[in-house]
Design a protein around this motif. Structure first.
Motif, PDB file in Angstrom:
ATOM      1  N   UNK A 253      67.247  51.471  21.174  1.00 18.05           N
ATOM      2  CA  UNK A 253      68.536  51.484  20.473  1.00 18.05           C
ATOM      3  C   UNK A 253      69.437  52.577  21.038  1.00 18.05           C
ATOM      4  N   UNK A 254      68.849  53.734  21.323  1.00 17.23           N
ATOM      5  CA  UNK A 254      69.631  54.834  21.898  1.00 17.23           C
ATOM      6  C   UNK A 254      70.170  54.441  23.272  1.00 17.23           C
ATOM      7  N   UNK A 255      69.323  53.790  24.082  1.00 18.70           N
ATOM      8  CA  UNK A 255      69.748  53.368  25.420  1.00 18.70           C
ATOM      9  C   UNK A 255      70.884  52.353  25.315  1.00 18.70           C
ATOM     10  N   UNK A 256      70.782  51.429  24.378  1.00 19.74           N
ATOM     11  CA  UNK A 256      71.837  50.426  24.202  1.00 19.74           C
ATOM     12  C   UNK A 256      73.176  51.088  23.892  1.00 19.74           C
TER      13      UNK A 256
ATOM     14  N   UNK B 191      63.031  50.784  35.621  1.00 25.30           N
ATOM     15  CA  UNK B 191      61.600  50.533  35.461  1.00 25.30           C
ATOM     16  C   UNK B 191      61.029  51.530  34.468  1.00 25.30           C
ATOM     17  N   UNK B 192      60.219  51.016  33.523  1.00 26.40           N
ATOM     18  CA  UNK B 192      59.566  51.881  32.548  1.00 26.40           C
ATOM     19  C   UNK B 192      59.994  51.570  31.134  1.00 26.40           C
ATOM     20  N   UNK B 193      59.272  52.147  30.186  1.00 21.93           N
ATOM     21  CA  UNK B 193      59.563  51.910  28.782  1.00 21.93           C
ATOM     22  C   UNK B 193      60.771  52.693  28.301  1.00 21.93           C
ATOM     23  N   UNK B 194      61.135  52.407  27.046  1.00 22.16           N
ATOM     24  CA  UNK B 194      62.286  53.077  26.433  1.00 22.16           C
ATOM     25  C   UNK B 194      61.878  54.103  25.384  1.00 22.16           C
ATOM     26  N   UNK B 195      60.613  54.087  24.971  1.00 24.18           N
ATOM     27  CA  UNK B 195      60.189  54.967  23.892  1.00 24.18           C
ATOM     28  C   UNK B 195      60.304  54.311  22.535  1.00 24.18           C
ATOM     29  N   UNK B 196      59.884  53.044  22.466  1.00 21.70           N
ATOM     30  CA  UNK B 196      59.904  52.344  21.183  1.00 21.70           C
ATOM     31  C   UNK B 196      61.282  51.835  20.824  1.00 21.70           C
ATOM     32  N   UNK B 197      61.407  51.240  19.633  1.00 23.90           N
ATOM     33  CA  UNK B 197      62.696  50.674  19.228  1.00 23.90           C
ATOM     34  C   UNK B 197      63.797  51.713  19.106  1.00 23.90           C
ATOM     35  N   UNK B 198      63.454  52.931  18.691  1.00 21.22           N
ATOM     36  CA  UNK B 198      64.475  53.981  18.579  1.00 21.22           C
ATOM     37  C   UNK B 198      65.025  54.344  19.955  1.00 21.22           C
TER      38      UNK B 198
ATOM     39  N   UNK C 217      57.146  44.310  22.815  1.00 20.09           N
ATOM     40  CA  UNK C 217      58.487  44.500  23.366  1.00 20.09           C
ATOM     41  C   UNK C 217      59.498  43.657  22.595  1.00 20.09           C
ATOM     42  N   UNK C 218      59.118  42.437  22.253  1.00 18.10           N
ATOM     43  CA  UNK C 218      60.040  41.560  21.530  1.00 18.10           C
ATOM     44  C   UNK C 218      60.356  42.112  20.143  1.00 18.10           C
ATOM     45  N   UNK C 219      59.351  42.660  19.472  1.00 17.84           N
ATOM     46  CA  UNK C 219      59.610  43.277  18.158  1.00 17.84           C
ATOM     47  C   UNK C 219      60.516  44.488  18.305  1.00 17.84           C
ATOM     48  N   UNK C 220      60.242  45.306  19.315  1.00 18.07           N
ATOM     49  CA  UNK C 220      61.088  46.483  19.541  1.00 18.07           C
ATOM     50  C   UNK C 220      62.529  46.082  19.850  1.00 18.07           C
ATOM     51  N   UNK C 221      62.686  45.012  20.631  1.00 21.10           N
ATOM     52  CA  UNK C 221      64.034  44.551  20.976  1.00 21.10           C
ATOM     53  C   UNK C 221      64.785  44.107  19.728  1.00 21.10           C
TER      54      UNK C 221
ATOM     55  N   UNK D  75      65.519  45.381  33.081  1.00 21.17           N
ATOM     56  CA  UNK D  75      64.526  46.407  32.790  1.00 21.17           C
ATOM     57  C   UNK D  75      63.132  45.827  32.971  1.00 21.17           C
ATOM     58  N   UNK D  76      62.328  46.462  33.822  1.00 23.96           N
ATOM     59  CA  UNK D  76      60.954  46.042  34.075  1.00 23.96           C
ATOM     60  C   UNK D  76      59.995  47.040  33.448  1.00 23.96           C
ATOM     61  N   UNK D  77      58.899  46.531  32.907  1.00 19.51           N
ATOM     62  CA  UNK D  77      57.950  47.402  32.219  1.00 19.51           C
ATOM     63  C   UNK D  77      57.229  48.342  33.174  1.00 19.51           C
ATOM     64  N   UNK D  78      57.062  47.941  34.437  1.00 19.00           N
ATOM     65  CA  UNK D  78      56.379  48.790  35.404  1.00 19.00           C
ATOM     66  C   UNK D  78      54.878  48.607  35.438  1.00 19.00           C
ATOM     67  N   UNK D  79      54.386  47.495  34.894  1.00 18.30           N
ATOM     68  CA  UNK D  79      52.936  47.275  34.877  1.00 18.30           C
ATOM     69  C   UNK D  79      52.415  46.641  36.150  1.00 18.30           C
ATOM     70  N   UNK D  80      53.307  46.083  36.970  1.00 19.34           N
ATOM     71  CA  UNK D  80      52.919  45.487  38.245  1.00 19.34           C
ATOM     72  C   UNK D  80      53.315  46.440  39.356  1.00 19.34           C
TER      73      UNK D  80
END
Length: 259
Positions: A65-68, A55-62, A87-91, A38-43
């Protein structure tokens, strides 16, 4: 259970770092693994790893978690940049919520040696506050996302190196150098000399790809303002390289697959 009957395990790798790409390259050839990066898409034009890519965000930790859960992820590896602390905190939160094992893959940080003139700080704001007393021609290598912290320094001149062009706010006296590592000591020596650089600002990102500037600064006697890394979430195991991450993954998946 023999290898033929062993289920395919899904591994999600967060991050577009060199280590993340190397890890994906080690894991993708294994037919017992499904590897998604998963790439953040900032580059704008990222270097893509082997395997599946999103590519792109997940929408925060929730959202993560849903994607997982929805994609039946068996292991999560946070191989993001050492300064991607959100990102590390969200993970960490998402992994705990979804009950998915989590590893942080972090390259070792830089260590000052004899002759280095380092000024270690804990934030970009602290780095900006230190600059007027150190010099007037600044080589700023902290990335385009943090330039607003230096925008008020109207009396200083900045050389900003970035993969993509920065957007305002940024310092009014600034020249942008669009480039991507790895960089050589010879090239960094020439850059410091040609632009009359008297201070470097960098984050402690570690790795050899961008360490040449530290050698060039040491040789030239140029002070370096080094922004220290944010801490990892508590309780998350850490591997210093892709090979260590593979060892962790095998232990996790073998343990999860045994009765």
């Amino acid at each position: 259970m023999n290898d033929a009957a062993r289920p395919v395990r899904h591994v999600l790798i967060l991050g577009g770092t060199t280590e993340a790409r190397r890890l994906a390259g080690l894991l993708v050839p294994d037919p017992s693994l499904r590897v998604t990066s998963s790439l953040a898409g900032r580059v704008a034009a990222p270097r893509l790893p082997a395997g599946e890519v999103r590519v792109g965000g997940f929408g925060g930790p929730e959202g993560l978690a849903r994607w997982l859960r929805e994609h039946a992820v068996d292991a999560l590896i946070d191989a993001t940049h050492p300064f991607a602390d959100t990102i590390s905190r969200n993970a960490a939160l998402a992994a705990a919520t979804a009950h998915v094992p989590l590893l942080a893959l972090r390259r070792p940080g830089w260590v000052p040696g004899p002759g280095d003139r380092w000024h270690q700080v804990t934030s970009l704001d602290e780095a900006a506050a230190a600059l007027p007393a150190l010099g007037s021609r600044i080589f700023l290598t902290t990335g385009r996302m943090g330039l607003a912290h230096f925008a008020h320094l109207t009396d200083l001149w900045f050389l900003v190196r970035s993969v993509d062009a920065p957007e305002p706010p940024y310092p009014p006296r600034m020249t942008t150098l669009l480039d991507r590592g790895p960089f050589t000591v010879e090239g960094e020596r020439a850059l410091l000399r040609d632009h009359h650089i008297d201070v470097i600002v960098t984050k402690d990102s570690g790795a050899a790809a961008t360490a040449a500037k530290l050698t060039a600064a040491r040789e030239a006697g140029v002070p370096v303002v080094v922004v220290q890394r944010p801490p990892l979430p508590e309780g998350v195991p850490v591997a210093a390289g892709p090979e260590g991450a593979v060892v962790w993954l095998r232990e996790i998946l073998n343990g999860a697959g045994s009765d």
